[in-house]
Design an enzyme around this catalytic site. Structure first.
Site, mmCIF file in Angstrom:
data_model
loop_
_atom_site.group_PDB
_atom_site.id
_atom_site.type_symbol
_atom_site.label_atom_id
_atom_site.label_comp_id
_atom_site.label_asym_id
_atom_site.label_seq_id
_atom_site.Cartn_x
_atom_site.Cartn_y
_atom_site.Cartn_z
ATOM 1 N N ASP A 1 0.816 -1.221 0.000
ATOM 2 C CA ASP A 1 0.000 0.000 0.000
ATOM 3 C C ASP A 1 0.847 1.267 0.000
ATOM 4 O OD1 ASP A 1 0.989 -0.387 2.566
ATOM 5 O OD2 ASP A 1 -0.960 -0.753 3.473
ATOM 6 N N GLU B 1 -9.564 -2.113 5.587
ATOM 7 C CA GLU B 1 -10.193 -1.867 6.879
ATOM 8 C C GLU B 1 -11.396 -2.793 7.076
ATOM 9 O OE1 GLU B 1 -8.423 -0.135 8.654
ATOM 10 O OE2 GLU B 1 -7.796 1.774 7.808
ATOM 11 N N HIS C 1 -6.980 -4.875 10.350
ATOM 12 C CA HIS C 1 -6.749 -4.652 8.908
ATOM 13 C C HIS C 1 -5.475 -5.359 8.439
ATOM 14 C CE1 HIS C 1 -4.402 -0.559 9.388
ATOM 15 N NE2 HIS C 1 -3.589 -1.567 9.499
ATOM 16 N N ASN D 1 -7.205 -2.893 14.474
ATOM 17 C CA ASN D 1 -8.595 -3.190 14.090
ATOM 18 C C ASN D 1 -8.699 -4.416 13.177
ATOM 19 O OD1 ASN D 1 -7.605 -2.207 11.675
ATOM 20 N ND2 ASN D 1 -9.118 -0.580 11.426
HETATM 21 P P1 PGA Z 1 2.650 -1.624 12.669
HETATM 22 O O1 PGA Z 1 1.475 -1.556 11.622
HETATM 23 O O2 PGA Z 1 3.621 -2.660 12.180
HETATM 24 O O3 PGA Z 1 3.278 -0.257 12.678
HETATM 25 O O4 PGA Z 1 2.040 -2.002 13.985
HETATM 26 C C1 PGA Z 1 0.860 -2.714 11.179
HETATM 27 C C2 PGA Z 1 -0.374 -2.407 10.385
HETATM 28 O O5 PGA Z 1 -1.080 -1.428 10.684
HETATM 29 O O6 PGA Z 1 -0.669 -3.164 9.445
#
Ligand code: PGA
Length: 235
Positions: free
Chosen positions: A62, A135, A130, A128
């Protein structure tokens, strides 16, 4: 999915690196990459490996809409700094968040994925549930698309920005079906902040309310956890 729990993030990363190494030795051609804080140590190990990756194409999950590759908060910048500038990949790909026509950009990116089926995809998980920027509520058959970021995602990511208003509101992300096409997947999750999402992903129903739960349907997904993120698992 295979769930493995390790004492800490370091040991968990070691296991992820072993899986990656095996895949590399078995002729990995396309590597799917994630950003965020979770894979940082894995990337450090990969970039110091000294491997010749001139036959490997990378595709990232992304990118934020509106951030150029020169912007230190962009995922393109992160990848340059953490991996790309140290390694001789054949080609590296991220969605272009500056594209004038975002829909066209999604189609271009999906074409890249079609031409380069992912052998191994690295994933993190949001609090959450995702994966990528898919999302809760994202259909499982989604392909690369533009998303409106959930308030909780903007909240979680604001630590990387000077001001909350600077956190982009949109991103381009591979869809859930684009992610599920990967031959093998490694999802890393560390710390108690991920424990609820991990429980839903592993022990909850397979539902778009927790996008990562779709990985229960993937035969070659490794869920690699530390004790903190595994803390709410019952089994
Ligand atoms: P993070 O993010 O590795 O910074 O915890 C993971 C994500 O949101 O997919």
């Amino acid at each position: 999915m295979n769930v493995l729990v390790f004492k800490n993030a370091e040991e968990a990363t070691e296991k992820a690196y072993d899986i990656f190494k095996k895949s590399f030795e078995n002729g990995l051609k396309t590597l799917g990459l994630a950003t965020g804080s979770t894979p940082l140590t894995l990337y450090e190990k990969i970039r110091t490996s000294g491997w010749d990756v001139s036959h490997v194409t990378t595709v990232n999950l992304d990118e934020y809409v509106g951030l150029s590759p020169a912007n230190p908060q962009s995922y393109n910048y992160y990848m340059q700094e953490e991996l790309f500038k140290y390694m001789n990949f054949k080609s590296t790909n991220l969605p272009n968040g500056m594209a004038e026509d975002l829909q066209e950009e999604c189609e271009r990116y999906e074409q890249i994925l079609k031409e380069n089926p992912v052998d191994l995809q690295i994933l993190g998980i949001g609090p959450n549930g995702h994966i990528g920027f898919n999302e809760p509520g994202t259909p499982f058959d989604s392909i690369t698309h533009v998303v409106e970021l959930a308030p909780s995602t903007r909240e979680a990511n604001k630590r990387f920005f000077d001001k909350e208003e600077e956190v982009p509101t949109k991103a381009i992300t591979m869809g859930i079906s684009s992610i599920m096409n990967a031959r093998e997947i490694i999802l890393l999750a560390f710390g108690p902040g991920k424990a609820d999402a991990v429980r839903k992903m592993v022990e909850g129903p397979v539902t778009s309310d927790c996008p990562a739960s779709v990985l229960q349907n993937h035969d070659h997904a490794w869920i690699i956890l530390d004790e903190g993120s595994a803390g709410k698992l019952k089994r």
